[in-house]
Design a protein around this motif. Structure first.
Motif, mmCIF file in Angstrom:
data_model
loop_
_atom_site.group_PDB
_atom_site.id
_atom_site.type_symbol
_atom_site.label_atom_id
_atom_site.label_comp_id
_atom_site.label_asym_id
_atom_site.label_seq_id
_atom_site.Cartn_x
_atom_site.Cartn_y
_atom_site.Cartn_z
ATOM 1 N N CYS A 215 0.818 -1.202 0.031
ATOM 2 C CA CYS A 215 0.192 0.119 -0.144
ATOM 3 C C CYS A 215 0.976 1.194 0.028
ATOM 4 N N THR A 263 -8.208 -7.970 2.786
ATOM 5 C CA THR A 263 -7.206 -7.622 3.705
ATOM 6 C C THR A 263 -6.375 -6.494 3.061
ATOM 7 N N HIS A 264 -5.984 -6.657 1.922
ATOM 8 C CA HIS A 264 -5.364 -5.646 1.140
ATOM 9 C C HIS A 264 -5.905 -4.464 1.001
ATOM 10 N N LYS A 267 -6.214 -2.553 4.494
ATOM 11 C CA LYS A 267 -4.823 -2.096 4.597
ATOM 12 C C LYS A 267 -4.728 -1.203 3.879
ATOM 13 N N GLN A 270 -6.783 2.121 5.264
ATOM 14 C CA GLN A 270 -6.199 2.679 6.427
ATOM 15 C C GLN A 270 -5.011 3.385 6.276
ATOM 16 N N THR A 271 -4.259 3.021 5.371
ATOM 17 C CA THR A 271 -2.823 3.768 4.867
ATOM 18 C C THR A 271 -3.237 5.112 4.300
#
Length: 342
Positions: A215, A263-264, A267, A270-271
């Protein structure tokens, strides 16, 4: 009494038609909740190298289903690669992967015809196309093919430097609901062919099995934009002679497009503090791509299952090459030989 009855019947029919018209306008890209969202607030299921479903068994195959099927299933963004026609003519564009000797999916005009048919029949859908301008074609080349295909009425143009996007509902109302981005070569002569990296950044695309899904901002280097492509597909490098090929890994796609994808996406959300706008995958019909995109959009998945791939397109069982069959490696050698003997 008869006049009153007829009037009531007419009123009933009229109100029914109005309700049906309202219902037709309620869904934007399949969901009522998306209509009020602006283009940059929505996540779109994206087919990486959407054209590379043919010829069957080609080394660079990224998809199993053709573009009409992708559209029917809910793919709303398409990654295409632009090359010169093998004949040298300039009235069309060839869709190839790396080299036309390696994978040649034919002319763009045919694909645009398929997309136009879908858009004509489905007036509440917003579609995006990402161009990798591999042959450095002038925007006028794209203009020629799009005009001939009758796409001009659908083409949307975002003003350069503008960060305010319309809602999906307003795009649909205006009929300007086909967006085109190009990675290089954009200029003011064809304003609807928009410079991708003015509006969008991408996460890294060279991801190998077992490595962490990144990410980070890959293109343009370290420069965030208002929207982004989350590249999510696994490849394995195969060396044939002195050439290295990135071969899509169909053998592990259920995991890649399943929990790994969710999941990716979480992530990256959030990033970057925003959802990925374009979730780019291989073999989209496997895993849970549409469920994940629905979750990103904050809607309940409509339960529409994608079309399974034709059984004849399934790759051979994984062997020592980690999902690359011996037939495909042989094809790679033949393609490489063809490249260097042309």
């Amino acid at each position: 009494m008869r006049f009153t009855f007829i009037s009531s019947a007419i009123a009933l029919v009229a109100s029914t038609m109005l309700l049906r018209g309202a219902d037709a306008q309620q869904l934007c890209n399949g969901y009522a909740e998306l209509c009020a969202k602006t283009y940059d607030q929505v996540s779109y299921a994206t087919a990486h190298n959407a054209y590379s479903y043919t010829p069957r068994g080609a080394l660079a195959l990224n998809q199993n289903n053709d573009i009409p099927t992708q559209l029917k299933d809910g793919i709303r963004a398409f990654m295409l690669d632009a090359y010169n026609l093998p004949s040298g003519a300039t009235n069309d564009i060839e869709l190839c992967h790396s080299y036309c000797n390696l994978l040649d999916a034919g002319p763009l005009s045919a694909v645009l015809g398929q997309i136009k048919t879908f858009m004509d029949q489905n007036p509440n859908e917003v579609i995006s196309i990402f161009w990798e301008n591999a042959a450095n074609l002038a925007p006028a080349r794209f203009q020629t093919v799009y005009q001939a295909a009758g796409m001009t009425p659908y083409l949307y143009t975002q003003a350069a430097g503008s960060t305010t996007w319309p809602t999906l509902a307003s795009m649909i109302s205006s009929k300007k609901r086909l967006l085109n981005f190009v990675d290089s070569g954009a200029d003011a002569s064809v304003p609807w062919l928009m410079a991708e990296y003015d509006f969008i950044f991408e996460t890294p695309w060279q991801i190998t099995a077992g490595s962490e899904y990144p990410c980070t901002v890959d293109r343009p280097k370290d420069q965030e934009r208002g929207m982004y492509v989350m590249n999510h597909f696994i490849s394995k490098q195969v060396i044939v002679g002195d050439q290295t090929y990135d071969v899509p890994q169909s053998a592990i796609v259920a995991q890649t497009n399943g929990q790994d994808l969710a999941t990716h996406a979480n992530k990256c959300t959030q990033t970057f503090s925003k959802i990925p706008n374009f979730v780019a995958v291989d073999f989209y019909e496997q895993g849970s791509v549409f469920q994940t995109v629905a979750q990103l959009n904050g809607v309940t998945w409509n339960g529409k299952a994608p079309t399974p791939p034709p059984s004849s397109t399934k790759n051979a069982a994984a062997g020592k090459n980690g999902g690359v069959s011996s037939a495909v490696v042989t094809l790679a050698a033949a393609a490489a030989a063809a490249i260097f003997t042309v």
